[in-house]
Design an enzyme around this catalytic site. Structure first.
Site, PDB file in Angstrom:
ATOM      1  N   GLN A  48     -26.323 -51.071   7.822  1.00  0.00           N
ATOM      2  CA  GLN A  48     -24.951 -51.560   7.865  1.00  0.00           C
ATOM      3  C   GLN A  48     -24.901 -53.087   7.816  1.00  0.00           C
ATOM      4  O   GLN A  48     -24.121 -53.680   7.063  1.00  0.00           O
ATOM      5  CB  GLN A  48     -24.299 -51.036   9.150  1.00  0.00           C
ATOM      6  CG  GLN A  48     -22.795 -51.210   9.174  1.00  0.00           C
ATOM      7  CD  GLN A  48     -22.175 -50.632  10.435  1.00  0.00           C
ATOM      8  OE1 GLN A  48     -22.860 -50.386  11.435  1.00  0.00           O
ATOM      9  NE2 GLN A  48     -20.862 -50.427  10.398  1.00  0.00           N
TER      10      GLN A  48
ATOM     11  N   HIS B  93     -23.557 -55.092   4.349  1.00  0.00           N
ATOM     12  CA  HIS B  93     -22.249 -55.749   4.443  1.00  0.00           C
ATOM     13  C   HIS B  93     -22.245 -57.133   3.806  1.00  0.00           C
ATOM     14  O   HIS B  93     -21.182 -57.679   3.566  1.00  0.00           O
ATOM     15  CB  HIS B  93     -21.795 -55.837   5.901  1.00  0.00           C
ATOM     16  CG  HIS B  93     -20.964 -54.673   6.320  1.00  0.00           C
ATOM     17  ND1 HIS B  93     -21.437 -53.385   6.323  1.00  0.00           N
ATOM     18  CD2 HIS B  93     -19.657 -54.576   6.726  1.00  0.00           C
ATOM     19  CE1 HIS B  93     -20.486 -52.566   6.731  1.00  0.00           C
ATOM     20  NE2 HIS B  93     -19.397 -53.251   6.979  1.00  0.00           N
TER      21      HIS B  93
ATOM     22  N   LEU C 163     -21.842 -44.764  -2.750  1.00  0.00           N
ATOM     23  CA  LEU C 163     -22.966 -43.933  -2.294  1.00  0.00           C
ATOM     24  C   LEU C 163     -23.588 -44.453  -1.003  1.00  0.00           C
ATOM     25  O   LEU C 163     -24.321 -43.745  -0.324  1.00  0.00           O
ATOM     26  CB  LEU C 163     -24.004 -43.742  -3.405  1.00  0.00           C
ATOM     27  CG  LEU C 163     -25.056 -44.792  -3.757  1.00  0.00           C
ATOM     28  CD1 LEU C 163     -26.164 -44.900  -2.711  1.00  0.00           C
ATOM     29  CD2 LEU C 163     -25.696 -44.415  -5.076  1.00  0.00           C
ATOM     30  N   TYR C 164     -23.280 -45.740  -0.676  1.00  0.00           N
ATOM     31  CA  TYR C 164     -23.844 -46.316   0.554  1.00  0.00           C
ATOM     32  C   TYR C 164     -22.934 -46.069   1.753  1.00  0.00           C
ATOM     33  O   TYR C 164     -23.086 -46.702   2.792  1.00  0.00           O
ATOM     34  CB  TYR C 164     -24.099 -47.813   0.383  1.00  0.00           C
ATOM     35  CG  TYR C 164     -25.509 -48.242   0.747  1.00  0.00           C
ATOM     36  CD1 TYR C 164     -25.972 -48.136   2.062  1.00  0.00           C
ATOM     37  CD2 TYR C 164     -26.380 -48.754  -0.205  1.00  0.00           C
ATOM     38  CE1 TYR C 164     -27.252 -48.523   2.407  1.00  0.00           C
ATOM     39  CE2 TYR C 164     -27.675 -49.140   0.125  1.00  0.00           C
ATOM     40  CZ  TYR C 164     -28.105 -49.017   1.424  1.00  0.00           C
ATOM     41  OH  TYR C 164     -29.382 -49.404   1.759  1.00  0.00           O
TER      42      TYR C 164
ATOM     43  N   HIS D 146     -21.856 -43.092   6.909  1.00  0.00           N
ATOM     44  CA  HIS D 146     -21.294 -43.013   8.257  1.00  0.00           C
ATOM     45  C   HIS D 146     -21.809 -41.845   9.116  1.00  0.00           C
ATOM     46  O   HIS D 146     -21.815 -41.961  10.341  1.00  0.00           O
ATOM     47  CB  HIS D 146     -19.769 -43.030   8.178  1.00  0.00           C
ATOM     48  CG  HIS D 146     -19.250 -44.311   7.620  1.00  0.00           C
ATOM     49  ND1 HIS D 146     -19.270 -44.582   6.276  1.00  0.00           N
ATOM     50  CD2 HIS D 146     -18.740 -45.411   8.219  1.00  0.00           C
ATOM     51  CE1 HIS D 146     -18.791 -45.794   6.061  1.00  0.00           C
ATOM     52  NE2 HIS D 146     -18.449 -46.322   7.213  1.00  0.00           N
TER      53      HIS D 146
ATOM     54  N   GLY E 244     -29.519 -44.865  -5.843  1.00  0.00           N
ATOM     55  CA  GLY E 244     -29.632 -46.001  -4.925  1.00  0.00           C
ATOM     56  C   GLY E 244     -30.877 -46.831  -5.209  1.00  0.00           C
ATOM     57  O   GLY E 244     -30.856 -48.052  -5.091  1.00  0.00           O
TER      58      GLY E 244
ATOM     59  N   SER F 131     -30.841 -50.773  -5.761  1.00  0.00           N
ATOM     60  CA  SER F 131     -31.492 -51.592  -4.736  1.00  0.00           C
ATOM     61  C   SER F 131     -32.582 -52.467  -5.335  1.00  0.00           C
ATOM     62  O   SER F 131     -32.640 -53.674  -5.072  1.00  0.00           O
ATOM     63  CB  SER F 131     -32.131 -50.708  -3.658  1.00  0.00           C
ATOM     64  OG  SER F 131     -31.177 -49.859  -3.088  1.00  0.00           O
TER      65      SER F 131
END
Lengths: 506, 506
Positions: A112, A116, A291-292, A295, A432, A436
């Site tokens: 997270q 962000h 996709l990220y 939660h 991902g 990434s």
């Protein structure tokens, strides 16, 4: 890449082989991503805006054209399922499902905190807009622009402002560095801290990472000042930023290693790409942001230093970190099992996030999951059961969508069966991964003119970068004995895999 | 690359050889430019700002560190020459010196019009700031942002707003498209036109180019509508932009061909770079902006359709183009000799520009010319005479600077001896070449995912791009017979080269 441990041991210990494989990982992964970017959210064809409008998220696949017969293109129903019904049926957590390979809460807060810095939806303008710099730029530590950076700097020896509480250094209070912070509920003034990212006061786990990077910056400035006594504040500060960015890149090794759960030992070595036709530019894709949304990894409560806190106690309560101290906090998060990324595992505070996410996907006309599978060289699913690995879930999805070719992007990602011994299903990892790898390696510091000792204040600084680990990040900045620092709960024993059970108890 | 015409004829006619050489031109030139960018104006060492702060011009060489003993580093005097004295002695035009290879005013206005799309100093913030998109983005035709674009669009068939005067199409008046325009002196309302670039109302030559590109856009929209009757306004508009950008890139062939005066026939073919380690990103350098200050090319007066106009008559008078008509105007500029890029040839309206330029170079601590020569693989000059090829000028420069290693960047560029049969001296071409090639080829439309027919509305659109010439640009948008359209004055005869005379009469 599972099994054959002796083979992987060999590969991992022969630098040439490891480098060769890693170079392939870099090029094959990043070749999947269009660079320069090709699509944005408002045109189903190439426009110049795709490149020049950096306030847009980019798009890997263009939006479904408005003239198509169904919302997902040609397949499926004329009307998509009601979002509330969908969330109540497929997302709501009734009983907490733990992450089945032992992923810790230290990992989920890392994810997270790290992401962000580049997932910054400018929701006031619309879900297609973003206000970030499209990459790993450390704005989450130093602030979103020069104005904020200056507020957070002490202008002495290159360091950031700090305050000392209980003998430990923490970020300053907001009154002492007036960067704008945003809280999801009211907060007393003495719990408002000035951090690089406006959201990071909302969760102790984010505050913990903000604090440790702040300490790391100041520690690095001390090392550099010793190396270069003649350097002024500005040069120490700027070099500190470069070293921290480099360090963060390396820490990612630990993070991606856990995430992928590969036997192959990943390696961060930008020089492997020198001379390759690799583009040192990056654009954050809307699909990567969607996709990220992990939660479900957030548990319902946390045990910190033996005390139990619910998520409600946690929210907007960064002071918890100070109260327990850095060592206890990181130790506790390392031992705390995260939630499983699966259906029916969104905690109540995150339900609204997933509702909004699905609505945004519709507004922006995201193509169905199967189209993305094809785009990333995966076989499209032929049936709901092939997607989910679970009969009940397959039935529910079929009721919702009617056609496997019409399953929405995020709904598909979360209902997809988990890979054996992995955190996620195939699509998240295979999409991902390219986003990434591209994002990390496209950073300017990985380019040939940057990736050399002089950029990082000489060999001492370059060495700090190249020897980084997540454990060092914490332990070099904690005075006490080194606590447990782990992305995997120590001693966690995986349950044997059962077929038809890739989603836990439904 | 002078002489041996039979050899060049052969090379130019063998596509494989021409492509091979051109690829070398692309890669060797662009390899000279750091990409991602490395330096900005405020630090003599690598910082993250160099990459992330796009409001800065980038720097090819970092600023002279403030702790250096002299303003130019280590060489030269403690105090640089007074700018007024320098300009009065070396820059002021007493007698107009014509451009010696017959360059036309059509060329000089092309240069000004084209380069203003990316040389956009944000002088209110300081000479290190800029407000552009760092490349060939067609903002000078379509407007600086989406808001301005929308004001200039008709929203019908993809076209731009126009008005018809004397049977020809021209840009709308400002009252009909309220983009902000900036004038260097007061202008009556009925002479205010709405153009893509706020400066372009100040000179008829710029207004002429603005008008012809506007017509070209609308013409291309007609062609595309015929090809794709089902396309809406938005798609026609966006595709028109892509085609015009492509066309402009190609027109550059004509422009650079004249500028370089090579026997080798230049070729614009982005596919030559596919698979090469070439970065499709660009950043405008402060040094590129400085070296592109070609104000001596501006004559003192113009003969348009047989009528003589002084520069004073020309300023803020775009109506002249409408009055004479497009055909007469372009014909007249083609036959009008530009000024020579040399010392003592700045017209009075441009003296202030050069004064400010030299001051900015000092504020931003530009390194001396010889350092740039080394950076671009040229031999540094050993003496003032070697630099200037002229004894008088050498003596003056020596008085000003004392040391050849301390000659300021722009002063050095303009006092450097001209190359035989060329518009400029060696440094401008050998530095400008890399910046230009990099800027042109790094455009997103040159990248493999863009450079294909579908991006440009199919083979018809791609063909419009690939067959562009400066002559077609005008003649396809003028109803009358095709006028003379030339970057070189027709019938111009070069004077034989005299040694010691590379600066004309001093």
């Amino acid at each position: 890449m599972i099994g054959n441990n002796w083979l992987w041991n060999m590969v991992n210990n022969i630098p040439f082989l490891r480098g060769f494989i890693m170079k392939k990982v870099y090029t094959m992964r990043s070749d999947m991503i269009d660079s320069p970017p090709t699509y944005e959210n408002e045109h189903p064809y190439i426009t110049l805006d795709a490149n020049y409008n950096v306030s847009f998220y980019t798009r890997t696949l263009p939006p479904v054209p408005v003239e198509c017969p169904t919302p997902m293109g040609v397949a499926g129903k004329k009307i998509l399922p009601d979002v509330d019904v969908l969330v109540n049926k497929l997302f709501i957590r009734e009983k907490f499902k733990p992450e089945p390979i032992g992923t810790s809460a230290l990992f989920s807060f890392f994810a997270q905190h790290f992401t962000h810095q580049f997932f910054k939806t400018d929701i006031k303008r619309g879900p297609q807009y973003q206000w970030g710099g499209h990459g790993v730029d450390m704005t989450h530590v130093y602030g979103k622009n020069k104005h904020d950076e200056n507020l957070l700097r002490s202008f002495k020896d290159g360091k950031l402002k700090v305050q000392t509480v209980n003998g430990e250094e923490w970020p300053p209070l907001s009154k002492d560095a007036q960067v704008e912070m945003k809280y999801i509920m009211p907060v007393p003034e003495d719990s408002k801290y000035a951090l690089g990212h406006s959201f990071f006061g909302n969760l102790p786990g984010l505050f913990m990472y903000a604090s440790i990077w702040m300490r790391e910056h100041n520690r690095v400035c001390d090392v550099m000042k010793k190396e270069h006594p003649e350097w002024d504040d500005e040069r120490l500060y700027q070099t500190g930023k470069l070293i921290l960015l480099g360090r963060q890149q390396i820490v990612i090794e630990d993070y991606v290693q856990h995430l992928s759960n590969y036997n192959f030992k990943l390696l961060f070595d930008p020089s492997l790409l020198f001379g390759e036709p690799f583009q040192y530019q990056n654009r954050i894709a809307l699909e990567f942001n969607h996709l990220y949304h992990w939660h479900p990894l957030m548990p319902d409560d946390f045990t910190i230093g033996g005390v139990n806190y619910t998520m409600k106690d946690f929210l907007v309560n960064p002071k918890l970190v100070i109260k327990h101290g850095m060592a206890t906090f990181v130790d506790s998060l390392s031992k705390q099992n995260a939630g499983a990324f699966t259906v029916r595992n969104h905690g109540k505070y995150t339900l609204n996030v997933v509702k909004e996410l699905i609505k945004h996907g519709r507004t922006l006309r995201l193509q169905p999951l199967n189209n993305y599978r094809k785009r990333f060289n995966l076989k499209p699913f032929k049936s709901f059961e092939e997607l989910t690995g679970n009969k009940w879930l397959a039935k529910e999805l079929e009721n919702f969508y009617g056609d496997i070719e019409a399953v929405e992007f995020y709904v598909g990602l979360i209902t997809e069966k988990r890979r054996p011994k992995a955190v996620f299903g195939e699509a998240i990892v295979e999409m991902g991964g390219p986003y990434s790898v591209k994002g990390l390696m496209a950073n300017p510091i990985c380019s040939p003119k940057y990736w050399k000792p002089s950029t990082f204040g000489g060999s001492v600084g370059f060495d700090i970068v190249n020897t980084a680990t997540i454990e060092k990040l914490f332990c070099q900045n904690i005075k006490e004995d080194c606590p447990v620092v782990s992305f995997k709960v120590p001693g966690f024993v995986e349950e044997p895999e059962k077929p038809e059970d890739q989603h836990g108890e439904l």
